[in-house]
Write an enzyme that holds these catalytic residues in place. Structure first.
Site, PDB file in Angstrom:
ATOM      1  N   ARG A 132      -0.269  -8.592  13.784  1.00 53.80           N
ATOM      2  CA  ARG A 132      -0.795  -7.656  12.600  1.00 53.80           C
ATOM      3  C   ARG A 132      -1.681  -8.338  11.581  1.00 53.80           C
ATOM      4  O   ARG A 132      -2.549  -7.935  11.362  1.00 53.80           O
ATOM      5  CB  ARG A 132       0.358  -6.995  12.093  1.00 53.80           C
ATOM      6  CG  ARG A 132       0.969  -5.893  13.084  1.00 53.80           C
ATOM      7  CD  ARG A 132       2.245  -5.354  12.848  1.00 53.80           C
ATOM      8  NE  ARG A 132       2.420  -4.649  11.474  1.00 53.80           N
ATOM      9  CZ  ARG A 132       3.547  -4.308  10.900  1.00 53.80           C
ATOM     10  NH1 ARG A 132       4.504  -4.817  11.082  1.00 53.80           N
ATOM     11  NH2 ARG A 132       3.452  -3.713   9.589  1.00 53.80           N
TER      12      ARG A 132
ATOM     13  N   LYS B 126       0.979  -1.051  -0.003  1.00 52.38           N
ATOM     14  CA  LYS B 126      -0.154  -0.039   0.008  1.00 52.38           C
ATOM     15  C   LYS B 126       1.013   1.149  -0.132  1.00 52.38           C
ATOM     16  O   LYS B 126       0.581   2.238  -0.817  1.00 52.38           O
ATOM     17  CB  LYS B 126      -0.832   0.012   1.256  1.00 52.38           C
ATOM     18  CG  LYS B 126      -1.936  -1.152   1.407  1.00 52.38           C
ATOM     19  CD  LYS B 126      -2.759  -1.242   2.659  1.00 52.38           C
ATOM     20  CE  LYS B 126      -2.023  -1.170   4.038  1.00 52.38           C
ATOM     21  NZ  LYS B 126      -1.270  -2.327   4.324  1.00 52.38           N
TER      22      LYS B 126
ATOM     23  N   ARG C 132      11.421  -0.372  10.934  1.00 54.88           N
ATOM     24  CA  ARG C 132      10.369  -0.314  12.038  1.00 54.88           C
ATOM     25  C   ARG C 132      10.393  -1.308  13.009  1.00 54.88           C
ATOM     26  O   ARG C 132      10.663  -2.342  12.744  1.00 54.88           O
ATOM     27  CB  ARG C 132       9.068  -0.507  11.335  1.00 54.88           C
ATOM     28  CG  ARG C 132       8.523   0.850  10.720  1.00 54.88           C
ATOM     29  CD  ARG C 132       7.248   0.684   9.632  1.00 54.88           C
ATOM     30  NE  ARG C 132       6.290   0.065  10.386  1.00 54.88           N
ATOM     31  CZ  ARG C 132       5.102  -0.185   9.581  1.00 54.88           C
ATOM     32  NH1 ARG C 132       5.066   0.234   8.468  1.00 54.88           N
ATOM     33  NH2 ARG C 132       4.211  -0.922  10.202  1.00 54.88           N
TER      34      ARG C 132
ATOM     35  N   ARG D 150      11.787  -4.912   4.873  1.00 51.72           N
ATOM     36  CA  ARG D 150      11.498  -3.565   4.636  1.00 51.72           C
ATOM     37  C   ARG D 150      12.119  -2.670   5.286  1.00 51.72           C
ATOM     38  O   ARG D 150      12.445  -2.813   6.324  1.00 51.72           O
ATOM     39  CB  ARG D 150       9.824  -3.503   5.179  1.00 51.72           C
ATOM     40  CG  ARG D 150       9.650  -2.056   5.041  1.00 51.72           C
ATOM     41  CD  ARG D 150       7.817  -1.671   4.861  1.00 51.72           C
ATOM     42  NE  ARG D 150       7.171  -2.226   6.174  1.00 51.72           N
ATOM     43  CZ  ARG D 150       5.919  -2.279   6.275  1.00 51.72           C
ATOM     44  NH1 ARG D 150       5.323  -1.958   5.275  1.00 51.72           N
ATOM     45  NH2 ARG D 150       5.450  -2.425   7.276  1.00 51.72           N
TER      46      ARG D 150
ATOM     47  N   ARG E 220      -9.545   0.546   8.797  1.00 48.13           N
ATOM     48  CA  ARG E 220      -9.060  -0.747   9.108  1.00 48.13           C
ATOM     49  C   ARG E 220     -10.145  -1.694   9.831  1.00 48.13           C
ATOM     50  O   ARG E 220      -9.734  -2.598  10.171  1.00 48.13           O
ATOM     51  CB  ARG E 220      -7.897  -0.560   9.942  1.00 48.13           C
ATOM     52  CG  ARG E 220      -6.462  -1.095   9.237  1.00 48.13           C
ATOM     53  CD  ARG E 220      -5.412  -0.612  10.201  1.00 48.13           C
ATOM     54  NE  ARG E 220      -4.265  -1.465   9.989  1.00 48.13           N
ATOM     55  CZ  ARG E 220      -3.209  -0.828   9.559  1.00 48.13           C
ATOM     56  NH1 ARG E 220      -3.227   0.317   8.908  1.00 48.13           N
ATOM     57  NH2 ARG E 220      -1.907  -1.607   9.578  1.00 48.13           N
TER      58      ARG E 220
END
Ligand code: ADP
Ligand code: ADP
Ligand code: ZN
Length: 214
Positions: free
Chosen positions: A172, A13, A161, A127, A88
């Site tokens: 998550r 996203k 992160r 990431r 969400r």
């Protein structure tokens, strides 16, 4: 043009929002980014969100709806925005509808990025992003053109992160399936839902989104 990008954590996203926002001169609104900024600044919202985000749970609807409602009123959103990571939950989707109505704005598209579950963990654990400009990268799928140097701003500092570890990612994903996946049915029932193949290479996904938008 106002749109929503839907998909599990790691679906792409943020990556796609970055491309589309630049191309169309609209803003990327990531509730995750806004919450991380609040945590860093130690604001009241940040203090409430910190532990929840670290565990991989969802921050309360009231908080994120409040953040988005205020943000959409800012001048740079007049041209349009891409919601990345919001809504969400079903209550967030209902609240969004109400607040867009009250501001005389409409939604132009809701686009789901469809990605195999097995790919998500690898995407998230690989990431990283530029500490200076926030540009997103991946160890395997999106390396900077020159090793260790940001393509966008030339910075040599990058961050990962704290919640991008396998254990938190599984929580998550659980939150995604429990709370967020029902939004696909919600927008489908409203005849708003469209999807692209999020397993395709990054540029290919961008092209598919462009095709929907044009
Ligand atoms: P999200 O915002 O949905 O959590 P990101 O856009 O941050 O996801 O993408 C997660 C990671 O996967 C990033 O490191 C990104 O570079 C990488 N990525 C994004 N899209 C693709 C893709 N189509 N193929 C391979 N890797 C991708
Ligand atoms: P990702 O796209 O990888 O899932 P985000 O940056 O969108 O990550 O979100 C990071 C964290 O911020 C989430 O795990 C959650 O705790 C919180 N968060 C972000 N957006 C929302 C939202 N709309 N509602 C509730 N919590 C949110
Ligand atoms: Zn940079």
């Amino acid at each position: 043009m106002n749109l929503i990008l839907l998909g599990p954590p790691g679906a792409g996203k943020g990556t796609q929002a970055e491309q589309i926002a630049a191309k169309h001169g609209i803003v990327q609104l990531s509730t995750g980014e806004m919450l991380r900024a609040a945590v860093k600044a130690g604001t009241e919202v940040g203090l409430k969100a910190k532990a929840i985000m670290e565990s991989g749970g969802l921050v309360s609807d009231d908080i994120v709806v409040g953040i988005i409602s205020e943000r959409i009123d800012e001048a740079d959103c007049a041209n349009g925005f891409i919601l990345d990571g919001f809504p969400r939950t079903l209550p967030q989707a209902a609240a969004l509808e109400k607040l867009l109505d009250s501001k005389g704005k409409t939604l132009d598209a809701v686009i789901e990025l469809k990605v195999d579950d097995e790919a998500l963990i690898e995407r998230i654990t690989g990431r990283f992003s530029c500490s200076k400009c926030g540009a997103g990268y991946h160890d395997k799928y999106k390396k900077p053109a020159k090793d260790g140097v940001c393509d966008k701003c030339g910075s040599t500092e990058f961050t990962r992160r704290a919640d991008d570890n396998e254990e938190t990612v599984r929580n998550r994903l659980m939150a995604y399936y429990r709370e967020t996946a029902p939004l696909i049915g919600y927008y489908f029932a409203k005849d708003r839902h469209q999807s692209v193949d999020g397993m395709a290479p990054i540029d290919e996904v961008t092209k598919q989104i462009e095709a929907i938008l044009s």
